[in-house]
Design a protein around this motif. Sequence first.
Motif, PDB file in Angstrom:
ATOM      1  N   ASN A 198      -5.632  27.008-105.139  1.00 50.33           N
ATOM      2  CA  ASN A 198      -6.635  26.536-103.590  1.00 50.33           C
ATOM      3  C   ASN A 198      -7.674  26.772-102.882  1.00 50.33           C
ATOM      4  N   ASP A 235      -9.953  23.123-105.364  1.00 53.44           N
ATOM      5  CA  ASP A 235      -9.258  22.051-105.546  1.00 53.44           C
ATOM      6  C   ASP A 235      -7.590  21.944-106.679  1.00 53.44           C
ATOM      7  N   VAL A 260      -3.919  23.926-106.651  1.00 53.24           N
ATOM      8  CA  VAL A 260      -3.051  23.225-105.668  1.00 53.24           C
ATOM      9  C   VAL A 260      -1.699  25.043-105.343  1.00 53.24           C
ATOM     10  N   LYS A 303      -5.156  17.238 -96.454  1.00 50.55           N
ATOM     11  CA  LYS A 303      -3.748  16.710 -96.699  1.00 50.55           C
ATOM     12  C   LYS A 303      -3.613  18.219 -97.526  1.00 50.55           C
ATOM     13  N   TYR A 304      -4.516  17.602 -98.684  1.00 50.29           N
ATOM     14  CA  TYR A 304      -4.657  18.077 -99.989  1.00 50.29           C
ATOM     15  C   TYR A 304      -5.116  19.679 -99.930  1.00 50.29           C
ATOM     16  N   HIS A 327      -9.017  15.782-104.356  1.00 51.30           N
ATOM     17  CA  HIS A 327      -8.244  15.739-103.262  1.00 51.30           C
ATOM     18  C   HIS A 327      -7.663  14.458-102.851  1.00 51.30           C
ATOM     19  N   ARG A 359      -5.171  12.894-105.452  1.00 52.88           N
ATOM     20  CA  ARG A 359      -3.781  12.837-105.224  1.00 52.88           C
ATOM     21  C   ARG A 359      -3.113  12.192-104.235  1.00 52.88           C
ATOM     22  N   TYR A 360      -4.301  11.833-102.985  1.00 52.03           N
ATOM     23  CA  TYR A 360      -3.310  11.140-101.847  1.00 52.03           C
ATOM     24  C   TYR A 360      -2.973   9.759-102.427  1.00 52.03           C
ATOM     25  N   GLU A 366       0.098   9.748-103.890  1.00 50.95           N
ATOM     26  CA  GLU A 366       0.883   9.685-103.353  1.00 50.95           C
ATOM     27  C   GLU A 366       1.451   8.653-102.929  1.00 50.95           C
ATOM     28  N   THR A 407      -3.445  11.640-110.911  1.00 54.18           N
ATOM     29  CA  THR A 407      -4.846  11.287-110.805  1.00 54.18           C
ATOM     30  C   THR A 407      -5.911  10.613-111.573  1.00 54.18           C
TER      31      THR A 407
END
Length: 276
Positions: free
Chosen positions: A10, A13, A15, A123-124, A135, A138-139, A142, A149
């Motif tokens: 993290n 990129d 987590v 946020k990620y 990132h 991932r948004y 979501e 991805t």
Amino acid sequence: MNADLHCHSNFSDGVLAPAEVALRAKAGGVALWAMTDHDELGGQGEARTAAEALGLRYVAGVEISVTWANRTVHMVGLAIDPENAALASGLAATRGGRDGRGRLIAERLAEIGVPGAYEGALKYASNPALLSRTHFARYLVENGYAESTSDVFARYLAEGRPGYVPHRWAALDQAVSWIHGAGGVAVLAHPGRYKYTSLEFDELFSAFRDLGGRAIEVVTGSHTPDQYREYADVARRYGFRASRGSDFHAPGEGRTELGSLPMLPEDLTPVWQDWQ
């Protein structure tokens, strides 16, 4: 040897925190590990400490974003000194344009009906200075714009897609020089991902070798089995050593887990051959 010499935390990129990635590498049977965050060295201390506590052999690493022939390629530096001032300065300069690029990506996504992508991607991003396309991906997953991805990249963020924004990164000779100056070995990452012609690939491999590049990734999570064989042949033809790495970013997100790749072909010289 079950070596995994390409993965992310993290600090770029990925987590998971570096210590969590270390635990996952150990659980996956990895014997030699390198964490190679994008253009960032901040997690190296935690990674080494965690690896040593687990009895896991560790080498420091980084993945550098490079622009070559107007496209992005990635260079992995292995067995580097993460305290090297020239390397740190070069990476800081390379990171500099990521925020502006991220805002342009968000603008382009908004134009095709994907609002709020910049704030959503942040946020990620544990490190906002390293905001990346992953990132954004991932948004979008979501919020139901894609199922994975990889699907996001194919539909929105890859070259030629509506959210793609080019960026000029480090030059090839700069990246190799930074790695060598930090005592490391320069490795061309996942060549199967690059959209070059055969002539361009020959020029890239030759230029990299002439600059002192030592190895290419042959077995990597970004390659198919056919590409394992293809880039093993490239290593033989150009005299490169071979590297191996999952390119792990997050549990369940990529093709492979840490430590789960096939072994390198026995006739290739591994990049770690001379490491003590």
